[in-house]
Design an enzyme around this catalytic site. Structure first.
Site, PDB file in Angstrom:
ATOM      1  CE  LYS A  98      51.821 -90.916  22.357  1.00  0.00           C
ATOM      2  NZ  LYS A  98      50.600 -90.053  22.460  1.00  0.00           N
ATOM      3  CE1 TYR A 123      48.727 -92.733  18.229  1.00  0.00           C
ATOM      4  CE2 TYR A 123      50.892 -92.122  17.386  1.00  0.00           C
ATOM      5  CZ  TYR A 123      50.031 -92.344  18.454  1.00  0.00           C
ATOM      6  OH  TYR A 123      50.484 -92.183  19.749  1.00  0.00           O
ATOM      7  CG  ASN A 163      49.254 -87.539  24.945  1.00  0.00           C
ATOM      8  OD1 ASN A 163      50.163 -87.954  24.225  1.00  0.00           O
ATOM      9  ND2 ASN A 163      47.996 -87.858  24.738  1.00  0.00           N
ATOM     10  CG  HIS A 203      50.224 -95.726  22.213  1.00  0.00           C
ATOM     11  ND1 HIS A 203      49.077 -95.293  21.602  1.00  0.00           N
ATOM     12  CD2 HIS A 203      50.211 -97.078  22.126  1.00  0.00           C
ATOM     13  CE1 HIS A 203      48.397 -96.350  21.159  1.00  0.00           C
ATOM     14  NE2 HIS A 203      49.073 -97.440  21.460  1.00  0.00           N
ATOM     15  CD  GLU A 240      48.100 -99.952  19.465  1.00  0.00           C
ATOM     16  OE1 GLU A 240      47.260 -99.124  19.073  1.00  0.00           O
ATOM     17  OE2 GLU A 240      48.400-100.100  20.671  1.00  0.00           O
TER      18      GLU A 240
HETATM   19  N1  UDP Z   1      46.142 -86.203  19.825  1.00  0.00           N
HETATM   20  C1  UDP Z   1      46.364 -84.873  19.553  1.00  0.00           C
HETATM   21  N2  UDP Z   1      45.294 -84.014  19.509  1.00  0.00           N
HETATM   22  C2  UDP Z   1      44.017 -84.447  19.726  1.00  0.00           C
HETATM   23  C3  UDP Z   1      43.801 -85.804  20.006  1.00  0.00           C
HETATM   24  C4  UDP Z   1      44.881 -86.664  20.052  1.00  0.00           C
HETATM   25  O1  UDP Z   1      47.505 -84.468  19.344  1.00  0.00           O
HETATM   26  O2  UDP Z   1      43.097 -83.613  19.678  1.00  0.00           O
HETATM   27  C5  UDP Z   1      47.276 -87.130  19.868  1.00  0.00           C
HETATM   28  C6  UDP Z   1      47.701 -87.472  21.306  1.00  0.00           C
HETATM   29  O3  UDP Z   1      49.127 -87.588  21.322  1.00  0.00           O
HETATM   30  C7  UDP Z   1      47.048 -88.827  21.513  1.00  0.00           C
HETATM   31  C8  UDP Z   1      47.192 -89.432  20.110  1.00  0.00           C
HETATM   32  O4  UDP Z   1      46.930 -88.335  19.231  1.00  0.00           O
HETATM   33  O5  UDP Z   1      47.698 -89.565  22.515  1.00  0.00           O
HETATM   34  C9  UDP Z   1      46.254 -90.571  19.797  1.00  0.00           C
HETATM   35  O6  UDP Z   1      44.926 -90.171  20.016  1.00  0.00           O
HETATM   36  P1  UDP Z   1      43.921 -91.123  20.771  1.00  0.00           P
HETATM   37  O7  UDP Z   1      42.558 -90.515  20.659  1.00  0.00           O
HETATM   38  O8  UDP Z   1      44.096 -92.516  20.281  1.00  0.00           O
HETATM   39  O9  UDP Z   1      44.392 -90.978  22.295  1.00  0.00           O
HETATM   40  P2  UDP Z   1      45.112 -92.023  23.279  1.00  0.00           P
HETATM   41  O10 UDP Z   1      44.643 -93.405  22.911  1.00  0.00           O
HETATM   42  O11 UDP Z   1      46.604 -91.850  23.102  1.00  0.00           O
HETATM   43  O12 UDP Z   1      44.679 -91.623  24.654  1.00  0.00           O
HETATM   44 MG    MG Z   2      44.560 -94.338  21.073  1.00  0.00          MG
END
Ligand code: UDP
Ligand code: MG
Length: 158
Positions: free
Chosen positions: A20, A60, A123, A126, A137
């Site tokens: 990211k 997303y 974070n 992805h 994806e």
């Molecule tokens: N995210 C966020 N706040 C939250 C949960 C998720 O900003 O409370 C963002 C974070 O960047 C995360 C992305 O949304 O990586 C996608 O969420 P997901 O639950 O799919 O997490 P991931 O698969 O990336 O671990």
């Molecule tokens: Mg995810």
């Protein structure tokens, strides 16, 4: 040859990894790619892009009802992103282990999120969370012609 999205459950399983904008801007591209390479996953797709809002919203889509969705789309489109496809045995699940828990405060040391970030909304990386998302994806971000097949001379797994 396997389809662009690979063959889950085989050694040609593939996953989609994106570094990211914060990962790019903090100089973590080589560190992140290096961790996947050193684990033994095969890099078969790599490009750098500036994601559009439409691409971020599609990527997303299943989070569109979440309160953080607009912020997430802004974050993902705020700068350059490195798009990667790694191939290998168990790479979808194993890739998630390298990535670490979504919330960096829950992510174990040794994982990318555990080692390099503190905020769930910044974070770094992805990773596809299962065979269906990997398929969707990889197909969304990569054309067939952007995946490069190559072979290990000495396989790191059978
Ligand atoms: N995210 C966020 N706040 C939250 C949960 C998720 O900003 O409370 C963002 C974070 O960047 C995360 C992305 O949304 O990586 C996608 O969420 P997901 O639950 O799919 O997490 P991931 O698969 O990336 O671990
Ligand atoms: Mg995810």
């Amino acid at each position: 040859t396997v389809p662009v999205y690979g063959a889950p459950g085989t050694k040609q399983e593939r996953t989609f990894i994106a570094i990211k904008p914060d990962g790019v801007q903090r100089g973590l591209v080589s560190e992140i790619i290096g961790r996947f390479e050193k684990k033994g996953y095969k890099l078969v797709g790599m490009k750098m892009i500036n994601p559009t809002k439409a691409q971020a919203e599609e990527h997303y889509a299943d989070l569109s009802s979440k309160p953080f969705f607009n912020g997430l789309v802004k974050y993902f489109t705020s700068g350059a992103v490195v798009c990667l496809v790694f191939e290998g045995k168990g790479v979808i699940k194993g890739g998630r282990v390298l990535v670490g828990a979504t919330n960096p405060s829950d992510a174990n040391p040794g994982s990318i999120r555990g080692d390099f970030c503190v905020d769930i909304s910044r974070n770094l990386i992805h990773g596809s969370d299962g065979p269906e998302s990997a398929k969707a994806e990889i197909s969304m971000w990569f054309k067939d012609s952007e995946i490069t097949q190559w072979n290990f001379i000495t396989p790191v797994y059978e």
